[in-house]
Design an enzyme around this catalytic site. Structure first.
Site, PDB file in Angstrom:
ATOM      1  CE  LYS A   1      -3.502   7.979   6.923  1.00 43.22           C
ATOM      2  NZ  LYS A   1      -4.488   7.057   6.748  1.00 43.22           N
TER       3      LYS A   1
ATOM      4  CE  LYS B   1      -6.106   1.883  -0.200  1.00 45.20           C
ATOM      5  NZ  LYS B   1      -6.510   1.687   1.094  1.00 45.20           N
TER       6      LYS B   1
ATOM      7  NE  ARG C   1      -5.713   9.497   3.513  1.00 48.80           N
ATOM      8  CZ  ARG C   1      -4.349   9.900   3.125  1.00 48.80           C
ATOM      9  NH1 ARG C   1      -4.041  10.982   3.180  1.00 48.80           N
ATOM     10  NH2 ARG C   1      -3.564   8.806   3.352  1.00 48.80           N
TER      11      ARG C   1
ATOM     12  CE1 TYR D   1     -14.918   2.879  -2.259  1.00 52.87           C
ATOM     13  CE2 TYR D   1     -13.064   3.501  -3.701  1.00 52.87           C
ATOM     14  CZ  TYR D   1     -13.610   3.102  -2.576  1.00 52.87           C
ATOM     15  OH  TYR D   1     -12.732   3.074  -1.614  1.00 52.87           O
TER      16      TYR D   1
ATOM     17  CD  GLU E   1       5.747  -4.044   3.401  1.00 52.88           C
ATOM     18  OE1 GLU E   1       5.456  -4.898   4.253  1.00 52.88           O
ATOM     19  OE2 GLU E   1       6.231  -2.912   4.167  1.00 52.88           O
TER      20      GLU E   1
ATOM     21  CB  SER F   1     -11.462   7.169  -2.890  1.00 49.29           C
ATOM     22  OG  SER F   1     -10.566   7.725  -2.617  1.00 49.29           O
TER      23      SER F   1
ATOM     24  CE  LYS G   1      -3.641   2.413   2.694  1.00 50.75           C
ATOM     25  NZ  LYS G   1      -4.615   2.236   3.612  1.00 50.75           N
TER      26      LYS G   1
HETATM   27  C1  PBG Z   1      -7.034   3.559   5.739  1.00 45.09           C
HETATM   28  C2  PBG Z   1      -7.517   3.150   4.358  1.00 45.09           C
HETATM   29  C3  PBG Z   1      -7.374   4.193   3.304  1.00 45.09           C
HETATM   30  C4  PBG Z   1      -8.038   3.574   2.079  1.00 45.09           C
HETATM   31  C5  PBG Z   1      -8.436   2.366   2.761  1.00 45.09           C
HETATM   32  N1  PBG Z   1      -8.163   2.108   4.071  1.00 45.09           N
HETATM   33  C6  PBG Z   1      -6.853   5.582   3.213  1.00 45.09           C
HETATM   34  C7  PBG Z   1      -5.595   5.692   3.773  1.00 45.09           C
HETATM   35  O1  PBG Z   1      -4.632   5.012   3.811  1.00 45.09           O
HETATM   36  O2  PBG Z   1      -5.423   7.135   4.221  1.00 45.09           O
HETATM   37  C8  PBG Z   1      -8.186   4.189   0.927  1.00 45.09           C
HETATM   38  C9  PBG Z   1      -9.081   3.804  -0.217  1.00 45.09           C
HETATM   39  C10 PBG Z   1      -9.588   4.500  -1.057  1.00 45.09           C
HETATM   40  O3  PBG Z   1      -8.775   5.647  -1.264  1.00 45.09           O
HETATM   41  O4  PBG Z   1     -10.499   4.020  -1.973  1.00 45.09           O
HETATM   42  N2  PBG Z   1      -6.394   2.746   6.196  1.00 45.09           N
END
Ligand code: PBG
Length: 331
Positions: free
Chosen positions: A223, A254, A210, A319, A239, A280, A200
């Site tokens: 992050k 992701k 968010r 989505y 990983e 998203s 990720k």
């Molecule tokens: C949080 C999490 C995130 C997403 C899924 N779980 C956001 C982040 O890491 O800030 C993002 C999913 C998306 O953008 O569709 N642990």
């Protein structure tokens, strides 16, 4: 390597009309490929638009049960639940995340009772529950890995007790898959799957998510100390290897489209189901361009999803899932 030269070789022969294109096609998208992420909010009988994600709504538990039934009817194998926690329930230590009565647990119970045959995936990470919006616990200004592990294990435990089928840790702490797997073994929960967000990335494409879960206003800082550097490939392989060793049953890459090369390499090198997460921001981009008349929504959507299958993905979190499922079922 296949060799051929013009005019004896004419690749267009195979493309000349639709039956031959159908016959020669190498990859296809099917309803079984789809995982549908849902945003859950408190209350009843309410569906709130997520403004940066046209067509996506944040829904209360009773409506989530209807969505689950709809997903089942469409043939979508699994849904994934993400909560919007009311501000008053957020805290520094994200305690609401380990409360067995929290929104996610009660929603899992309601869905399992009324739509028992759909797979339910729960996210493990503290960001929807913390006042600072980070996925873990902060000590001395740093997201503390080992301190966080304990909270994540507890979070996974209450989700499993509520009836969740697949635990999906998205927090990117080191060792969390192993810690969750040991807990599951100890609790004799041998059949609970872990679908780990192995690779990720610290991405700009999570913005609309968010907004949807209400963590963007709280998030202080980035992050990058736990999510991966977008510049790296070898690190993703490391990983993934670690998560497999620790007991993951499947893994997630992701975001999706900006990381097709990672999906391709991981799916080629490891014999484990590999899922793409079309996040998203990817969803929002396609919708925004379509709303301006710059892209054909349906075609761009289908092409983007097919690209994951071509790269080697087993399936896709998207989505678009219900819309795509309808199209696939109608054709
Ligand atoms: C949080 C999490 C995130 C997403 C899924 N779980 C956001 C982040 O890491 O800030 C993002 C999913 C998306 O953008 O569709 N642990």
């Amino acid at each position: 390597m296949i060799k051929g030269s013009f005019p004896s070789s004419r690749p267009r022969r195979n493309r000349q009309n639709s039956w031959t294109r159908d016959m020669m096609r190498e990859n296809s998208l099917v309803v079984n490929d789809l995982i549908w992420p849902l945003f859950i909010q408190e209350g009843s009988n309410t569906a709130t638009d997520v403004s940066s994600m046209p067509g996506v709504k944040r829904i209360t538990t009773d409506i989530a049960v209807e969505y689950a039934a709809n997903a089942k009817e469409l043939g979508i194998p699994a849904i994934a639940l993400f909560p919007k926690t009311p501000e008053k329930l957020k805290s520094d230590d994200g305690y609401e995340g380990v409360n067995p009565e929290n929104l996610i647990c009660s929603t899992v119970r309601a869905i399992k009772e009324q739509v028992p045959d759909i797979g339910i995936i729960c996210d493990v990470a503290l960001d929807p529950y913390t006042t600072h919006g980070q996925d873990g616990l902060i000590r001395n200004g740093y997201v503390d890995n080992d301190l966080t592990l304990e909270a994540l294990v507890n979070q996974a435990h209450i989700q499993v007790k509520a009836g969740c089928d697949i635990i999906a840790p998205s927090d990117m702490m080191d060792g969390r898959v192993g810690a969750i797997r040991s807990m599951l073994e100890e609790k004799k929960q041998h059949n609970i799957q872990i679908m780990s967000y192995a690779a990720k990335y610290a991405s700009a494409f999570y913005g609309p998510f968010r907004d949807a879960v209400g963590s963007s206003s709280s998030l202080k800082g980035g992050k990058e100390t736990y999510q991966m550097d977008p510049a790296n490939t070898n690190e993703a392989l490391r990983e993934v290897a670690m998560d497999i060793n620790e007991g993951a049953d499947s893994i997630i890459i992701k975001p999706g489209m900006p990381y097709l090369d990672i999906i391709e390499r991981v799916s080629r090198e490891f014999n484990i189901p590999t899922f793409a997460y079309q996040v998203s921001g990817e969803y929002a981009m396609i919708h925004a361009a379509a709303a301006n008349g710059w892209l054909d929504l349906e075609k761009a959507m289908m092409e983007s999803l097919l690209s994951f299958k071509r790269a080697g993905a087993t399936g896709v979190w998207t989505y678009f899932a219900p819309v795509v499922a309808k199209i696939l079922n109608d054709t």
